[in-house]
Motif scaffolding. Structure first.
Motif, PDB file in Angstrom:
ATOM      1  N   PRO A  38      -1.605   1.258   5.368  1.00  0.00           N
ATOM      2  CA  PRO A  38      -1.604   0.057   4.539  1.00  0.00           C
ATOM      3  C   PRO A  38      -0.305  -0.721   4.678  1.00  0.00           C
ATOM      4  O   PRO A  38       0.724  -0.180   5.089  1.00  0.00           O
ATOM      5  CB  PRO A  38      -1.728   0.625   3.121  1.00  0.00           C
ATOM      6  N   LYS A  39      -0.355  -1.992   4.344  1.00  0.00           N
ATOM      7  CA  LYS A  39       0.899  -2.724   4.226  1.00  0.00           C
ATOM      8  C   LYS A  39       1.521  -2.390   2.870  1.00  0.00           C
ATOM      9  O   LYS A  39       0.823  -1.975   1.934  1.00  0.00           O
ATOM     10  CB  LYS A  39       0.674  -4.221   4.384  1.00  0.00           C
ATOM     11  N   VAL A  40       2.829  -2.558   2.783  1.00  0.00           N
ATOM     12  CA  VAL A  40       3.568  -2.203   1.576  1.00  0.00           C
ATOM     13  C   VAL A  40       4.188  -3.466   0.993  1.00  0.00           C
ATOM     14  O   VAL A  40       4.841  -4.235   1.705  1.00  0.00           O
ATOM     15  CB  VAL A  40       4.649  -1.154   1.885  1.00  0.00           C
ATOM     16  N   VAL A  41       3.963  -3.697  -0.296  1.00  0.00           N
ATOM     17  CA  VAL A  41       4.521  -4.845  -1.008  1.00  0.00           C
ATOM     18  C   VAL A  41       5.335  -4.324  -2.182  1.00  0.00           C
ATOM     19  O   VAL A  41       4.789  -3.676  -3.085  1.00  0.00           O
ATOM     20  CB  VAL A  41       3.406  -5.790  -1.505  1.00  0.00           C
ATOM     21  N   ASN A  42       6.636  -4.565  -2.144  1.00  0.00           N
ATOM     22  CA  ASN A  42       7.537  -4.124  -3.217  1.00  0.00           C
ATOM     23  C   ASN A  42       7.373  -2.629  -3.527  1.00  0.00           C
ATOM     24  O   ASN A  42       7.319  -2.222  -4.690  1.00  0.00           O
ATOM     25  CB  ASN A  42       7.314  -4.957  -4.484  1.00  0.00           C
ATOM     26  N   GLY A  43       7.274  -1.831  -2.479  1.00  0.00           N
ATOM     27  CA  GLY A  43       7.202  -0.389  -2.634  1.00  0.00           C
ATOM     28  C   GLY A  43       5.829   0.171  -2.929  1.00  0.00           C
ATOM     29  O   GLY A  43       5.673   1.392  -3.035  1.00  0.00           O
ATOM     30  N   ALA A  44       4.810  -0.679  -3.065  1.00  0.00           N
ATOM     31  CA  ALA A  44       3.450  -0.214  -3.369  1.00  0.00           C
ATOM     32  C   ALA A  44       2.528  -0.481  -2.191  1.00  0.00           C
ATOM     33  O   ALA A  44       2.636  -1.524  -1.532  1.00  0.00           O
ATOM     34  CB  ALA A  44       2.912  -0.908  -4.617  1.00  0.00           C
ATOM     35  N   GLU A  45       1.629   0.464  -1.917  1.00  0.00           N
ATOM     36  CA  GLU A  45       0.703   0.327  -0.796  1.00  0.00           C
ATOM     37  C   GLU A  45      -0.487  -0.542  -1.180  1.00  0.00           C
ATOM     38  O   GLU A  45      -1.149  -0.291  -2.200  1.00  0.00           O
ATOM     39  CB  GLU A  45       0.208   1.698  -0.349  1.00  0.00           C
TER      40      GLU A  45
END
Length: 418
Positions: free
Chosen positions: A44-51
């Motif tokens: 997955p891509k990660v946004v602000n530390g979340a998948e």
């Protein structure tokens, strides 16, 4: 063991093949991945530390062969209570929630079953009583918008309609039929709470998420001496031209590019793009949890709630670009059987093409491709378990092919056509 093994594709299949190749004795192992990280479609891509996960991907419980192999190479998994459900319509068109059953529940009392007239998804669906067949056909057309006669019957598995619960039937009679008739057991299912089945009570996910899992795999492979070639878009012609005596190839990537170099026609494929939306969430029910929508209404066919980066997130997988004004309500309705949901900010959205719904032409073409590869390469060209959908089935198929390649006489190069 002498000879080089080249693995094309750094997704989960390629990673597991590299681990197994090392266990079997290969030491000159190359793993080619076209992107700059391992994981393939599961990364997955990660946004602000979340998948930002595109869908619901679980692993089996403790003792599962794939999980145990990954654990032996340093991966850490967290086991959880496997909770899921489905939303269907009864005979009056009322929404009905079925706990602990991931397939459609159809208001049908008949347990009639027939042998399919052919190998298409339409033939498989026609084997059911008419109330079930009509419901499944409507759902599949809503989900895919494709000709069901052109789809292979195995497409029922990724569509999650491979087993149906006939909700109007007597449960003891249904259980007895499944026990006595293998074909009925293939087509019918019973919710876990009614059947006493415990095989899927627990499941697992990698601790720290999929990004952590694939990072661990990378380090472990490198510690074993596997040469990982990132951003390596290796072509079939290159692989085949460089294939020397004693070499082995594992093609764990998309097989479509293999057809033309072998003089075969590329089969027609079923391409379907799904739209995914990830929201922050506040939920008072179990987590993780997912619910399938079999009503053929709205945009969302599955809602999956999970935790990542210290946040609770919910991803909606949609059959089309969703109406963002209506989508949060759809998600709340799907998960209402398990708890009360409040959706927050939309964190990610995207469209992903998926090729997991095989056409009949694709299945026939893959069979011809396998035969041509075996004719030219013998056991030294390992196909990447392209047809099976489940991770365990893929693992078993590739493991068996690698064992055969280890014991087979060395094969030389091959001539290209086309």
């Amino acid at each position: 063991m002498s000879g080089r093994i080249r693995i094309v594709g750094g997704g989960l299949t390629g990673i597991m093949a590299a681990f197994e190749a090392h266990r079997l004795g290969w030491r000159d192992i190359e793993l080619h991945e076209r992107f700059d990280a391992l994981g393939g479609v599961a990364r997955p891509k990660v946004v602000n530390g979340a998948e930002m996960r595109d869908g619901c991907v679980y692993f089996g419980p403790e003792g599962d062969a794939l999980v145990e192999r990954l654990k032996s190479h340093g991966a850490v998994f967290e086991t959880f209570d496997n909770r899921f459900g489905s939303l269907s319509l009864d005979g009056a068109g009322k929404r009905v929630f079925t706990w602990d059953f991931g397939g459609p529940a159809v208001d049908c009392a008949s347990l009639r079953i027939a042998r399919p007239a052919g190998d298409s998804l339409a033939d498989r669906i026609a084997a059911y009583p008419s109330p079930i067949a009509e419901t499944l056909a409507e759902y599949c057309r809503w989900h895919l918008g494709a000709d069901l006669a052109a789809l292979h019957g195995d497409a029922a598995i990724p569509l999650a309609v491979n087993r149906v619960y006939p909700a109007g039937a007597e449960t003891p009679a249904l259980i007895a039929l499944k026990a006595s008739n293998p074909w009925a057991d293939e087509l019918y299912g019973v919710p876990r709470g009614l059947s006493g089945r415990t095989a899927n009570v627990t499941a697992s996910l990698p601790a720290g998420g999929f990004t952590a899992l694939f990072g661990t795999c990378r380090r472990s492979l490198q510690d074993l001496g596997v040469q990982i070639r990132f951003e390596s878009l290796i072509s079939p012609r290159q692989v085949m031209a460089e294939h020397a005596e004693g070499d082995t190839v594992v093609w764990a990537a998309n097989p479509t590019p293999l057809f033309k170099p072998l003089g075969l026609s590329t089969p027609s494929l079923v391409k379907k793009s799904f739209f995914t939306y990830v929201f922050e969430a506040d939920f008072d029910g179990p987590c993780p949890v997912y619910v399938q929508n079999f009503t053929a209404k709205g945009d969302c066919f599955r809602a999956y709630l999970y935790e990542s980066g210290g946040k609770t997130l919910v991803v909606a997988e949609c059959v089309r670009e969703a109406d963002l004004r209506a989508l949060p309500g759809e998600i709340r309705g799907l998960l209402s059987g398990f708890g009360s949901l409040k959706t927050g900010a939309l964190l990610s959205s995207g469209a992903q093409p998926r090729w997991i719904y095989h056409s009949r032409d694709a299945i026939a073409g893959l069979g011809a491709l396998r035969r041509k590869l075996a004719e030219r390469f013998g056991a030294s060209f390992v196909c990447g378990a392209w047809e099976p959908y489940g991770k365990s089935a893929k693992l078993a198929e590739v493991d068996a092919a690698l064992a055969q390649a280890r014991n087979a006489p060395a094969a030389g190069g091959m001539a290209l056509t086309g």
